[in-house]
Design an enzyme around this catalytic site. Sequence first.
Site, PDB file in Angstrom:
ATOM      1  N   TYR A 222      49.407  45.577  38.957  1.00 37.02           N
ATOM      2  CA  TYR A 222      48.014  46.015  39.026  1.00 37.02           C
ATOM      3  C   TYR A 222      47.725  46.640  40.392  1.00 37.02           C
ATOM      4  O   TYR A 222      47.124  47.723  40.474  1.00 37.02           O
ATOM      5  CB  TYR A 222      47.074  44.836  38.779  1.00 37.02           C
ATOM      6  CG  TYR A 222      45.620  45.193  38.937  1.00 37.02           C
ATOM      7  CD1 TYR A 222      44.927  45.845  37.920  1.00 37.02           C
ATOM      8  CD2 TYR A 222      44.936  44.896  40.112  1.00 37.02           C
ATOM      9  CE1 TYR A 222      43.594  46.193  38.071  1.00 37.02           C
ATOM     10  CE2 TYR A 222      43.602  45.242  40.265  1.00 37.02           C
ATOM     11  CZ  TYR A 222      42.938  45.885  39.248  1.00 37.02           C
ATOM     12  OH  TYR A 222      41.619  46.239  39.412  1.00 37.02           O
ATOM     13  N   LYS A 226      46.691  50.780  41.297  1.00 37.33           N
ATOM     14  CA  LYS A 226      45.548  51.241  42.071  1.00 37.33           C
ATOM     15  C   LYS A 226      45.983  52.015  43.314  1.00 37.33           C
ATOM     16  O   LYS A 226      45.306  52.950  43.749  1.00 37.33           O
ATOM     17  CB  LYS A 226      44.666  50.047  42.455  1.00 37.33           C
ATOM     18  CG  LYS A 226      44.018  49.353  41.260  1.00 37.33           C
ATOM     19  CD  LYS A 226      43.106  50.302  40.480  1.00 37.33           C
ATOM     20  CE  LYS A 226      42.357  49.600  39.376  1.00 37.33           C
ATOM     21  NZ  LYS A 226      41.418  50.490  38.659  1.00 37.33           N
TER      22      LYS A 226
END
Length: 355
Positions: A222, A226
């Site tokens: 994750y 980003k």
Amino acid sequence: MPVASIDMGDEAVTSLFPGPFIKSQFRTKTRLPPPGTDLTSCVAIITGANSGIGLHAARHLLSLKLSHLVIAVRTLPKGELAAAWLRQDYPFAKVEVWPLEMTSYASIQAFVARVDSDLPRLDFTILNAGLMKPTFGVCTGTGHEEVIQVNFTSTYFLAILMLPLCKVKAPTVKPGRLTIVSSGTSLTAKFVNRNLRPLLASFDSVDPKGVSSAAWDPTDRYFTSKMLGHLFFVRLLDYLRGEDVIVNLVEPGMCKSSDLHRDLSGPVGLFIEGWKNLCGRKPQDGAWTYVDAVCVKGPESHGCFLMDWEIHPFTKLVYEPEGKAIMNALWEEAMAEYAFAGVRDILERSKAGSL
């Protein structure tokens, strides 16, 4: 004018703990829009707004008298439940639920086509849909790993396709507004496969060429998704004109009861939920960062990463010598991935001011 994110390399960090985290989560006060902010006649789109921070952002915009809201969701029944809740409290507003499957390029294109045909006006677009998965999985439609697909590849595909509509459907006296939800975790990602080529394809196996010490790290995947957004966004800046569309990234902070970690279970899930409950912001407070980014901040925020209601440096890799080669590889591979939809033409027209 405030200093832009791209010029803040000397302030970039590689760790949020303990200082930046404590400042962000415990010493930053929620900032509301200026008194009298009135969004009457305005139209907004929020993706992934059937729950969590996106849903609270929808409520905030409606509380400011937003006239028309489109909630873009993967599961229509869940979206309709959220919309019914919003309509009950804000009966004056038009609240619609449109399907959007972020693992499908065809769904994204269909959504953009509907925006083009059905919305005569569009003031604000917030790309909030995101994913964190406990286990490795591949999207059947694209063949790519799910978290990278949703959080990076599909999000920026949608952002580029929306650029012309954000410009032409905005009121003539104002530029369009497009905010992409990012994360402070982008600043601390390990990004262990940064030197593999092709880069995007290296995410499509659990352990590409043995570069990771664990078969699957859901948190760092994750974080890395980003970070990729920051790296790509910096290259994208060459094609964006703030006088046409103000585009920025926003970090809502770690929030209690956000829906991002809904798929996590076991020790990891319990730890994250406990940590969020102990240190997290209220989700309605985090949602005000979205409102600030999309309709309070002005041209000074164009091309910037917003964190704690302020302009913040990008991930440090953006400013480092090795970052340039990684950004170039990521850009070219993404352009090849998107070629079927004519994104290079969209970007060249954006750069020339002829969207």
